[in-house]
Design a protein around this motif. Structure first.
Motif, mmCIF file in Angstrom:
data_model
loop_
_atom_site.group_PDB
_atom_site.id
_atom_site.type_symbol
_atom_site.label_atom_id
_atom_site.label_comp_id
_atom_site.label_asym_id
_atom_site.label_seq_id
_atom_site.Cartn_x
_atom_site.Cartn_y
_atom_site.Cartn_z
ATOM 1 N N GLY A 54 -12.129 -39.520 -0.150
ATOM 2 C CA GLY A 54 -12.218 -40.085 -1.504
ATOM 3 C C GLY A 54 -11.406 -41.487 -1.578
ATOM 4 N N ALA A 55 -11.755 -42.286 -2.741
ATOM 5 C CA ALA A 55 -10.949 -43.616 -2.824
ATOM 6 C C ALA A 55 -9.558 -43.139 -3.249
ATOM 7 N N ASP A 56 -9.273 -41.965 -4.043
ATOM 8 C CA ASP A 56 -8.025 -41.683 -4.319
ATOM 9 C C ASP A 56 -7.461 -40.630 -3.540
ATOM 10 N N TYR A 57 -7.944 -40.335 -2.426
ATOM 11 C CA TYR A 57 -7.168 -39.242 -1.564
ATOM 12 C C TYR A 57 -6.015 -39.748 -1.029
ATOM 13 N N TYR A 58 -5.551 -40.866 -0.623
ATOM 14 C CA TYR A 58 -4.146 -41.511 -0.159
ATOM 15 C C TYR A 58 -3.429 -41.666 -1.308
ATOM 16 N N GLY A 59 -3.939 -41.550 -2.526
ATOM 17 C CA GLY A 59 -3.250 -41.616 -3.726
ATOM 18 C C GLY A 59 -2.452 -40.690 -3.984
ATOM 19 N N GLN A 60 -3.300 -39.200 -3.567
ATOM 20 C CA GLN A 60 -2.852 -38.157 -3.731
ATOM 21 C C GLN A 60 -1.908 -37.637 -2.704
ATOM 22 N N TYR A 61 -2.022 -38.040 -1.505
ATOM 23 C CA TYR A 61 -1.262 -37.611 -0.203
ATOM 24 C C TYR A 61 -0.906 -38.986 0.168
ATOM 25 N N PRO A 62 0.060 -39.657 -0.172
ATOM 26 C CA PRO A 62 0.686 -40.785 0.531
ATOM 27 C C PRO A 62 1.291 -40.675 1.707
ATOM 28 N N ASN A 63 1.655 -39.697 1.960
ATOM 29 C CA ASN A 63 2.303 -39.447 3.498
ATOM 30 C C ASN A 63 1.389 -39.071 4.549
ATOM 31 N N ARG A 64 0.002 -39.209 4.172
ATOM 32 C CA ARG A 64 -0.926 -39.107 5.149
ATOM 33 C C ARG A 64 -1.360 -40.448 5.730
ATOM 34 N N PHE A 65 -0.913 -41.411 4.835
ATOM 35 C CA PHE A 65 -1.431 -42.937 5.051
ATOM 36 C C PHE A 65 -0.291 -43.634 5.754
ATOM 37 N N TYR A 66 -0.481 -43.479 7.012
ATOM 38 C CA TYR A 66 0.678 -44.160 7.959
ATOM 39 C C TYR A 66 0.086 -44.908 8.912
ATOM 40 N N THR A 67 0.920 -45.928 9.959
ATOM 41 C CA THR A 67 0.511 -46.651 10.745
ATOM 42 C C THR A 67 1.652 -46.963 11.606
ATOM 43 N N GLN A 68 1.472 -47.904 12.797
ATOM 44 C CA GLN A 68 2.522 -48.129 13.460
ATOM 45 C C GLN A 68 2.821 -49.714 13.262
ATOM 46 N N LEU A 69 3.912 -50.176 13.142
ATOM 47 C CA LEU A 69 4.550 -51.645 13.312
ATOM 48 C C LEU A 69 4.902 -51.596 14.735
ATOM 49 N N VAL A 70 4.111 -52.564 15.261
ATOM 50 C CA VAL A 70 4.483 -52.796 16.678
ATOM 51 C C VAL A 70 4.745 -54.266 17.073
#
Length: 390
Positions: free
Chosen positions: A94-110
């Protein structure tokens, strides 16, 4: 011929050069997506010193990675996430999923060597000096239109633990000055797109970032020996994967030989069917005109002239077949290659000239010899016996 063209066109050198930038590439498996253990700095100073001590090792290129947790914004990222999930046939969050679980929205700086991107940056009218100095980063995404204009990513550094990121750093900002193809980093990514920066940015943001990959150039002609020594060193460290051009080339060569064998077998079967068909046509033709041939022989035509006449007929069959192969067949060959090129980007057109010469030689030999054999069988009987039989 099409099978031979496609196999020859699979240029292994082009494939290896497109797949690997260096003679040997090492990957820290503890940093690979999905790895369940703890991340480790496997390519430490001691490891690199031991690498440099191996005879034949040339330049060593480093690539660093740092896990980051971008601040999620629906306007900034959700169109990208939605498109990514839909293209993979998956149900998007959902559009607000990562608003509720911000630590699941991650990536890599390369980090990436700026020299590798110099041509790409110039072609896309970006500022090379700005990227080199760390004024902006590049997002890995195939559809820039999914992002707002002049985006700025706000993020914190962290670590991955059980498929969630643990924040460990201050809030930072990085303007995004352009985009790289989504496949640039092997096509793998988290829900947040990968961000590429220069070494200068990585040194400023995370000087202790993990080294994820080592690219090694071999200065020795005995590349296999160098690979063997490097592999032995990697086995001591454990979770390091090694890929080398030498080993990849050997594997591709074996695969190509297998394809040649399969393709050659299919071509042989098709050629055998064609030869049987041609022999049947010639046999039917001789049988249908056996009376006329016997009459012609009875009024003075020699056996040699009869053989020559039928051999010339076979010769013209070969000429027509070869002409069709060099015209219509070449059009089909080129069309097949263009379709193949769309699937296999590294393919290089390689016309099977030697196979074509061999094909022409075999074609003319059979078209010349088969009529000769059939006529000799027919002429075992005398002319009178053949006339009475007819």
């Amino acid at each position: 011929m099409i099978a031979a063209l496609l196999i020859q066109s699979m240029n292994t050198d082009n494939f290896i050069d497109s797949a690997m930038e260096h003679d040997i590439e090492l990957t820290n498996q503890t940093l690979v997506l999905g790895y369940r253990g703890e991340q480790e700095q496997l390519f430490d100073e001691n490891f690199i010193n031991e690498l440099n001590s191996i005879e034949g090792i040339g330049n060593i290129s480093l690539q660093r990675e740092q896990t980051i947790i971008p601040e999620y914004s629906e306007d900034m990222f959700y169109s990208y996430i939605l498109d990514k999930y839909q293209s993979q046939g998956m149900e998007p969050p959902g559009a607000d999923y990562y608003g509720q679980y911000p630590n699941r929205f991650y990536t890599q700086l390369v980090s990436i060597e700026t020299e590798k991107l110099k041509d790409y940056i110039a072609q896309n009218d970006m500022d090379y000096e700005g990227f080199y100095n760390g004024d902006y980063g590049l997002l890995a995404a195939d559809k820039p239109e999914l992002f707002p204009s002049n985006p700025v990513v706000r993020f914190r550094c962290g670590q991955i633990s059980e498929f969630e990121a643990v924040v460990d750093g201050d809030l930072r900002e990085l303007p995004i000055g352009g985009f790289l193809p989504g496949s640039y980093y092997g096509g793998l990514s988290t829900d947040a797109p990968y961000i590429f920066v220069s070494d200068a940015v990585m040194e400023r943001i995370s000087p202790d970032a993990y080294i994820s990959r080592l690219g090694i150039d071999v200065s020795s002609a005995n590349e296999k020996q160098v690979v063997s020594s490097v592999r032995e060193l990697c086995n001591q460290a454990g979770t390091i994967s090694l890929t080398s051009k030498a080993e990849l080339s050997e594997g591709l060569y074996s695969a190509k030989i297998t394809l040649y064998t399969l393709g050659g077998g299919i071509a042989f079967v098709l050629a055998f069917i064609g030869i049987i068909n041609f022999a049947n046509i010639m046999f039917t033709n001789i049988e249908a005109h056996r009376h006329e041939l016997s009459v012609m022989e009875s009024i003075g035509m020699t056996k040699k002239q009869c053989r020559r006449m039928l051999q010339m007929e076979g010769f013209w069959y070969a000429v027509i077949s070869l002409a069709l192969c060099l015209t219509v067949g070449n059009v089909l060959l080129f069309g097949a290659f263009q379709a193949f090129k769309g699937i296999v980007e590294y393919a290089a057109f390689s016309y099977p000239i030697w196979m074509m010469i061999a094909f022409a030689a075999i074609l003319f030999a059979f078209c010349w010899l088969i009529p000769l054999l059939l006529v000799n069988c027919m002429m075992k009987k005398t002319t009178v016996e053949r006339l009475r039989h007819n």
